[in-house]
Design a protein around this motif. Structure first.
Motif, PDB file in Angstrom:
ATOM      1  N   PRO A 243       0.815  -1.225   0.000  1.00 26.53           N
ATOM      2  CA  PRO A 243       0.000   0.000   0.000  1.00 26.53           C
ATOM      3  C   PRO A 243       0.846   1.273   0.000  1.00 26.53           C
ATOM      4  CG  PRO A 243      -0.915  -1.583   1.545  1.00 26.53           C
ATOM      5  CD  PRO A 243       0.395  -2.152   1.072  1.00 26.53           C
ATOM      6  N   LYS A 273      -2.809  -0.837  -2.435  1.00 26.51           N
ATOM      7  CA  LYS A 273      -3.080   0.279  -3.337  1.00 26.51           C
ATOM      8  C   LYS A 273      -1.770   0.997  -3.639  1.00 26.51           C
ATOM      9  CE  LYS A 273      -5.960   4.370  -4.016  1.00 26.51           C
ATOM     10  NZ  LYS A 273      -6.976   5.283  -3.441  1.00 26.51           N
ATOM     11  N   HIS A 303      -5.116  -6.781  -4.933  1.00 24.86           N
ATOM     12  CA  HIS A 303      -5.846  -5.691  -4.294  1.00 24.86           C
ATOM     13  C   HIS A 303      -6.671  -4.973  -5.370  1.00 24.86           C
ATOM     14  CE1 HIS A 303      -6.621  -1.872  -2.210  1.00 24.86           C
ATOM     15  NE2 HIS A 303      -6.363  -2.520  -1.093  1.00 24.86           N
ATOM     16  N   ASP A 305      -7.451  -1.984  -5.840  1.00 18.20           N
ATOM     17  CA  ASP A 305      -7.009  -0.651  -6.245  1.00 18.20           C
ATOM     18  C   ASP A 305      -5.548  -0.597  -6.685  1.00 18.20           C
ATOM     19  OD1 ASP A 305      -9.505   0.538  -5.699  1.00 18.20           O
ATOM     20  OD2 ASP A 305      -9.023   0.641  -3.563  1.00 18.20           O
TER      21      ASP A 305
END
Length: 379
Positions: A243, A273, A303, A305
């Protein structure tokens, strides 16, 4: 990308350039200025803004050189750049001035102008043990590695950055020389730029296994030039995006001589993300008939995103070749997931097992286990 101006160049490299016997600083500075604002640079840095890297280079202090282990074995000679002189200095000076592709690797030029130390390693025979390189936590870490004809070496690079790190490695493999190269970058929340440029003479062999975890800003460039017939290069590795992290990998393999073979195989996982950019390019020159080149890049988007951009390229100027390239971005196979869960494996554990197998396929050598553990911690 933000428009750059010439004062940005002066701020990074300083004025006047530092005097070092191994670097024609004025020439490199002029070359960097010529290429920083070109259309090619804008295209190569399309998905990763170059300005933050320039700012980091401008702020770098003296730093410290890498620590090398295994330099006391027969056939291996290592000289710190701040002690380099004579023919060694001239050899590096020519390599940087004539062989470094300044049009494609402009940030490497700027990094070398900021370098305070580094290493020249000369290998004249088959080394009995590996050469271990512990890269400093920040600064600029240049390495100039020469393997004479028939020499052989295993190079293991450890990288645990804490601040901003710029690595520039120029490797020259003589006729029939063999280099087994393992490198890993596991730290996140760091800024990191690296260029690895390798020249292969006739019948030389190069094996690279490179495993990367994305950082705040991580850009990894690999440029392999097959300059002699019978040369053989095998590049493989895995990468992970967590992320808020960013990873940009640029691979170029040039077949400049005929009957050379290259293989590229890289698997990536998007676990949060963040963003991954993978650009793999194969360039077959007119004087390279009989070339055999393959590129495979596969990505798992775990994921919703995560952004995973992949761009394989073929540029071929002769008909007598065997070339193939492919790229995929997808999710875990549902049938494989069902197979494991139907046999009592919890779904979360099944996903981890399949992801582990996906990346472990591209990991090899002494850093593979540590890389696999690091990747699985993120999952």
């Amino acid at each position: 990308m933000k428009t750059l101006t010439l004062p940005d160049v002066a701020e990074v490299v300083g004025d006047p350039p530092r005097e070092r016997p191994w670097l024609d600083a004025e020439h490199v500075r002029e070359r960097a200025g010529d290429h920083l604002l070109t259309v090619l640079t804008r295209e190569l840095w399309k998905y990763t803004p170059i300005k933050p890297f320039l700012d980091e280079l401008a702020r770098l202090g003296a730093g410290s050189p890498a620590v090398l282990e295994g330099i006391d074995q027969p056939g291996v000679r290592a000289v710190p750049l701040d002690a380099i002189e004579g023919d060694d200095a001239l050899r590096i000076r020519r390599a940087v001035g004539e062989r470094l592709d300044g049009a494609r690797h402009v940030l490497a030029d700027l990094a070398l102008l900021r370098a305070a130390g580094g290493w020249f390693v000369h290998v004249s025979a088959a080394a009995a043990g590996p050469l271990e390189m512990h890269v400093p936590p920040g600064g600029v870490a240049p390495l100039f590695l020469v393997l004479e004809p028939g020499a052989e070496l295993t190079l293991v690079e450890h990288m645990d950055a804490e601040g901003f790190l710029a690595q520039v490695a120029l490797v020259d493999l003589g006729r029939g020389a063999r280099l087994h190269h393992y490198r890993a970058a596991h730290a996140r929340d760091v800024g990191h730029y690296s260029l690895l440029q390798v020249h292969l003479a006739q019948d030389a062999g190069y094996r690279l296994n490179q495993n990367c975890v994305a950082g705040n800003r991580r850009r990894a460039e690999v440029h392999v030039l097959m300059e002699g017939p019978g040369a053989d290069a095998d590049l493989a590795g895995a990468y992970l995006v967590e992320p808020g992290q960013h990873l940009d990998q640029q691979f170029v393999v040039e077949h400049r001589a005929g009957h050379a073979t290259s293989r590229q195989k890289f698997h990536g996982i998007g676990a949060g993300k963040g963003r991954s950019v993978f650009n793999g390019r194969i360039h077959i020159h007119p004087d390279a008939p009989g070339s055999d080149a393959q590129l495979s890049n596969r990505n798992l988007a775990l994921h919703p995103d995560v952004e995973m951009d992949t761009k394989p390229e073929l540029e071929i100027y002769t008909d007598d070749v065997r070339c193939a390239h492919g790229a995929t971005v997808g999710q875990l196979a549902l049938d494989s997931l069902f197979y494991l869960t139907a046999r009592g494996v919890p779904e979360a554990a099944a996903r981890r097992l399949l992801s582990h197998g996906f990346v472990r396929e591209c990991m090899a050598g002494p850093l593979a286990e540590a890389s696999a553990v690091r990747f699985m911690e993120a999952l």
